[in-house]
Design a protein around this motif. Structure first.
Motif, PDB file in Angstrom:
ATOM      1  N   TYR A 134       0.839  -1.203   0.000  1.00 43.02           N
ATOM      2  CA  TYR A 134       0.000   0.000   0.000  1.00 43.02           C
ATOM      3  C   TYR A 134       0.876   1.257   0.000  1.00 43.02           C
ATOM      4  CZ  TYR A 134      -3.388   3.430   1.644  1.00 43.02           C
ATOM      5  OH  TYR A 134      -4.171   4.534   1.780  1.00 43.02           O
ATOM      6  N   ARG A 157       3.081   2.721  -3.199  1.00 45.81           N
ATOM      7  CA  ARG A 157       2.426   3.422  -4.303  1.00 45.81           C
ATOM      8  C   ARG A 157       2.790   4.903  -4.264  1.00 45.81           C
ATOM      9  NH1 ARG A 157      -3.681   2.707  -3.976  1.00 45.81           N
ATOM     10  NH2 ARG A 157      -3.307   3.579  -1.939  1.00 45.81           N
ATOM     11  N   VAL A 215      -6.257   0.118  -2.917  1.00 44.49           N
ATOM     12  CA  VAL A 215      -5.372  -0.457  -3.926  1.00 44.49           C
ATOM     13  C   VAL A 215      -6.232  -1.172  -4.970  1.00 44.49           C
ATOM     14  CG1 VAL A 215      -3.486  -2.077  -4.342  1.00 44.49           C
ATOM     15  CG2 VAL A 215      -3.556  -0.783  -2.224  1.00 44.49           C
ATOM     16  N   GLU A 245      -2.913  -2.123  -9.628  1.00 44.42           N
ATOM     17  CA  GLU A 245      -1.793  -1.684  -8.788  1.00 44.42           C
ATOM     18  C   GLU A 245      -1.213  -2.857  -8.010  1.00 44.42           C
ATOM     19  OE1 GLU A 245      -2.890   2.947  -7.732  1.00 44.42           O
ATOM     20  OE2 GLU A 245      -3.763   1.340  -6.526  1.00 44.42           O
ATOM     21  N   ARG A 246      -2.075  -3.695  -7.465  1.00 45.60           N
ATOM     22  CA  ARG A 246      -1.606  -4.860  -6.704  1.00 45.60           C
ATOM     23  C   ARG A 246      -0.788  -5.787  -7.598  1.00 45.60           C
ATOM     24  NH1 ARG A 246      -1.349  -5.753  -1.351  1.00 45.60           N
ATOM     25  NH2 ARG A 246      -3.377  -4.812  -1.126  1.00 45.60           N
TER      26      ARG A 246
END
Length: 109
Positions: A52, A55, A64, A68-69
């Motif tokens: 987290y 980013r 998230v 993105e993960r």
């Protein structure tokens, strides 16, 4: 936290250190100080969701996303990303070094 085993192991080591402090100093106050310092240290290192925080800062208020993960997981493990940040290592080293120094001064009196 992805690895609960690291948390359990850290808490067991903390319990062993608290027991040793209690046996050698016979001081409940020093045992409590050891517990508080250890619990805060373990919490600061193991509990944050590093994926987290890795980013962009502008994205922190938002959850998230799956994209993105996936991109964060493709960069390698969380530990290698943590170890590759020299500023973070310097800051943690300075903070924890100072805290351990003060704890040792308090316990060894």
């Amino acid at each position: 936290m992805a690895n609960d085993a690291a948390l359990r192991t850290s808490l067991l080591w903390l319990a062993a250190v608290i027991l040793m402090v209690g046996l050698f100093t016979h001081s409940p106050k020093k045992m409590v100080a050891t517990y508080v310092l250890g619990a805060l240290g373990i919490g600061a290192l193991l509990l944050p969701d590093w994926d987290y925080f890795d980013r962009d800062y502008s994205r922190w208020p938002y959850p998230v996303t799956a994209d993105e993960r996936a991109s964060l997981l493709s960069h390698g493990s969380a530990f290698t990303r943590f170890a590759s940040s020299p500023l973070r290592l310097i800051a943690y080293g300075a903070i924890y070094g100072y805290a351990l120094h003060k704890w040792w001064e308090y316990v060894s009196k």
